[in-house]
Motif scaffolding. Structure first.
Motif: not given
Length: 352
Positions: A87-108
């Motif tokens: 999702a971020g790659l499609r927009r050349t964007n750091r985040t996805s468009y699911y949340h708008g925050d850092d996707p690298n802070r949701y692992f278990p």
């Protein structure tokens, strides 16, 4: 080994997809998967990249190392997910468009369970985690940092407490250290344990692999973002092949990347310094520059160019990268630094 639709065969490179969620439009959100399995048994190395969608040198490095004829010479298996955030790659964007925050802070993280159902990014990260947790002997997560940043490796602190004993943590830290050293990039330790947990870094890709799953894992920062830096891509590939050599997946010893730390003492990450005065930032330092406590890092000027303040460092160290943009508000950070670190790499987890 099978990851998603990619089922490895000895002596071959296979590709496929890992479905991580369904989109509202009806199509699946799929992550590309590449798996190389050697003719001989051996360890399993996972390579993940581009969980921030605009970190494209990471994407290119992961893609290209899998094209290095590994299938004909590797012992064991290499699993590569070159883009964790389509999702971020499609927009050349750091985040996805699911949340708008850092996707690298949701692992278990067992201590992060909440009362509300997990949102989609947490579900995606959990499914990625489940895939590598059951098979990885080591994991390297590829990123990029600020504009103009120098390449470096982030070494997480190993936490002990309810999850593992201090002795177990030190053994894990030793395994991590040899892989980090083999990568042959300048090494920057993570924040102190309290700040590490405050920033939720134990829920990053490498942080969760290391401190939850007990897998030796680290993060590589491959320069700046949004364009592929070819020299850094090549150095990053050398580092990945060095990790395979250290794991005895490839013959020979590590090859030098040619990258050296600007200082000889150990360092840790620091978002520093911050400016008390709002205004226009005029940096006095560039990535790779060294400094001592009290040295000027930047000046703050008015919109007319008149001097307002000089911002100094409270530490010794070197500049990893400058923050992009020049408009600063009160207490804004101005740079990403590597500052002297006298702390232990194995630490108790600080409870909130």
């Amino acid at each position: 080994m099978q990851v998603g639709t990619a089922e490895s065969k000895p002596g071959e490179l296979v590709t496929g997809w890992l479905d991580v969620t369904d989109l509202p439009t009806g199509s699946p959100e799929r992550l590309p998967v590449l798996v190389t399995e050697g003719e001989e048994d051996g360890p399993t190395l996972w390579i993940t990249a581009s969980i921030h969608g605009n970190e494209v040198t990471a994407l290119a490095t992961a893609q290209d190392v899998m094209k290095a004829n590994l299938e004909s010479r590797v012992r064991g298996t290499v699993v590569c997910l070159p883009n964790l955030n389509p999702a971020g790659l499609r927009r050349t964007n750091r985040t996805s468009y699911y949340h708008g925050d850092d996707p690298n802070r949701y692992f278990p993280d067992p201590d992060a369970e909440g009362l509300r159902p997990p949102r989609v990014q947490e579900l995606i990260d959990g499914r990625i985690y489940d895939a590598f947790e059951e098979s990885a002997d080591a994991l390297v997560d590829l990123h990029t940092a600020q504009v103009g940043s120098i390449p470096f490796v982030i070494r997480d602190r190993v936490l002990y407490g309810e999850k593992r004993s201090e002795d177990e943590a030190r053994e894990l830290a030793g395994e991590l250290e040899r892989l980090v050293d083999a990568y042959d990039f300048p090494v920057v330790n993570e924040y102190t344990a309290e700040e590490y947990v405050e920033q939720n870094l134990q829920r990053s890709t490498a942080g969760a692999a290391l401190n939850n799953a007990g897998i030796p894992a680290f993060t590589v920062e491959l320069g700046g973002f949004e364009v592929v830096e070819e020299d850094t891509r090549a150095e990053g590939m050398t580092g990945l092949l060095n990790v395979m050599r250290e794991l005895d997946m490839l013959p020979g010893g590590p090859e030098p990347t040619g990258l050296e730390a600007p200082v000889e003492f150990p360092v840790k990450r620091a978002v520093h310094p911050h400016t008390d005065a709002p205004g226009i930032v005029r940096h006095r330092v560039e990535a790779g520059d060294t400094f001592e406590e009290g040295d000027a890092i930047a000046d703050i000027v008015t919109p007319h160019g008149e001097h307002k303040a000089t911002v100094e460092s409270d530490h010794d160290g070197y500049v990893v990268g400058r923050y992009h943009g020049v408009a600063a508000y009160e207490n804004d950070p101005l740079a990403s630094l590597a500052v002297r670190d006298d702390g232990d790499l194995v630490v108790p987890r600080e409870r909130e």
